[in-house]
Design a protein around this motif. Structure first.
Motif, short mmCIF file in Angstrom:
data_model
loop_
_atom_site.label_atom_id
_atom_site.label_comp_id
_atom_site.label_asym_id
_atom_site.label_seq_id
_atom_site.Cartn_x
_atom_site.Cartn_y
_atom_site.Cartn_z
N THR A 9 0.84 -1.20 0.00
CA THR A 9 0.00 0.00 0.00
C THR A 9 0.87 1.25 0.00
OG1 THR A 9 -1.77 -1.19 1.14
CG2 THR A 9 -1.83 1.22 1.25
N VAL A 10 1.97 1.22 0.75
CA VAL A 10 2.92 2.34 0.76
C VAL A 10 3.50 2.53 -0.64
CG1 VAL A 10 5.14 3.16 1.67
CG2 VAL A 10 3.48 2.08 3.20
N GLY A 11 3.91 1.43 -1.25
CA GLY A 11 4.47 1.49 -2.61
C GLY A 11 3.45 1.95 -3.64
N LEU A 26 11.41 2.74 0.97
CA LEU A 26 10.18 3.40 1.39
C LEU A 26 9.74 2.91 2.77
CD1 LEU A 26 8.14 3.16 -1.92
CD2 LEU A 26 9.35 5.16 -1.03
N ILE A 27 10.12 1.70 3.10
CA ILE A 27 9.77 1.12 4.40
C ILE A 27 10.75 1.60 5.47
CG2 ILE A 27 9.46 -1.04 5.69
CD1 ILE A 27 9.04 -2.35 2.86
N THR A 28 12.03 1.61 5.12
CA THR A 28 13.05 1.98 6.09
C THR A 28 13.12 3.49 6.31
OG1 THR A 28 14.82 2.20 4.45
CG2 THR A 28 14.47 0.00 5.42
N LEU A 79 7.54 -2.52 -8.80
CA LEU A 79 8.11 -1.94 -7.58
C LEU A 79 8.14 -3.05 -6.53
CD1 LEU A 79 9.11 0.64 -6.10
CD2 LEU A 79 6.74 0.97 -5.35
N LEU A 80 9.35 -3.39 -6.07
CA LEU A 80 9.50 -4.46 -5.09
C LEU A 80 9.56 -3.88 -3.69
CD1 LEU A 80 12.20 -6.72 -6.78
CD2 LEU A 80 9.72 -6.93 -6.89
#
Length: 98
Positions: free
Chosen positions: A18-20, A78-80, A58-59
Motif C-alpha cells: 500500500t505504501v508502494g 520506502l519502508i526503512t 516496484l519491489l
C-alpha cells in the motif's frame, strides 16, 4: 494521457504494498500518466506479470524472481525511510522512459 501499469509486490500484498502503491500513484500524477497500480504478494509475482504485462515493477520485499525485460525498482527504502527520494526518482525515470 499515457497509460502505464505498475505492479507492486511485497511479502503479503497488504501493508507495505500500500505504501508502494501510493508512491506509484503520486509519481504517475506528477508525470501526467494514467497509472494502473496493482498490488500483489510475492507468491503471485510470476502470474501477475503474465496477466498484467506491467510497464514497471516496484519491489517492497527482497524478491529474487526474474522478470525479464520489465524494469524493476527496489522500494524497500520506502519502508526503512532511508532513500525514499531515490526510489521516487528511479520510478519516475522508468515511467518516463529515461
Amino acid at each position: 494521457m499515457e497509460n502505464k501499469t505498475i505492479l507492486v509486490l511485497c511479502g503479503a500484498g497488504f501493508a507495505t504494498s500500500t505504501v508502494g502503491a501510493k508512491l506509484c500513484e503520486d509519481v504517475c500524477k506528477e508525470l501526467g500518466i494514467k497509472g494502473n497500480v496493482q498490488k500483489r504478494p510475492a507468491t503471485q509475482g510470476k502470474t501477475a506479470v503474465k496477466q498484467l504485462k506491467p510497464d514497471a515493477i516496484l519491489l517492497m520485499a527482497k524478491i529474487t524472481l526474474d522478470f525479464g525485460d520489465i524494469p524493476v525498482v527496489n522500494g524497500i527504502p520506502l519502508i526503512t525511510g532511508r532513500g525514499k527520494e531515490e526510489v521516487r526518482e528511479a520510478l519516475k525515470g522508468v515511467l518516463a522512459g529515461n
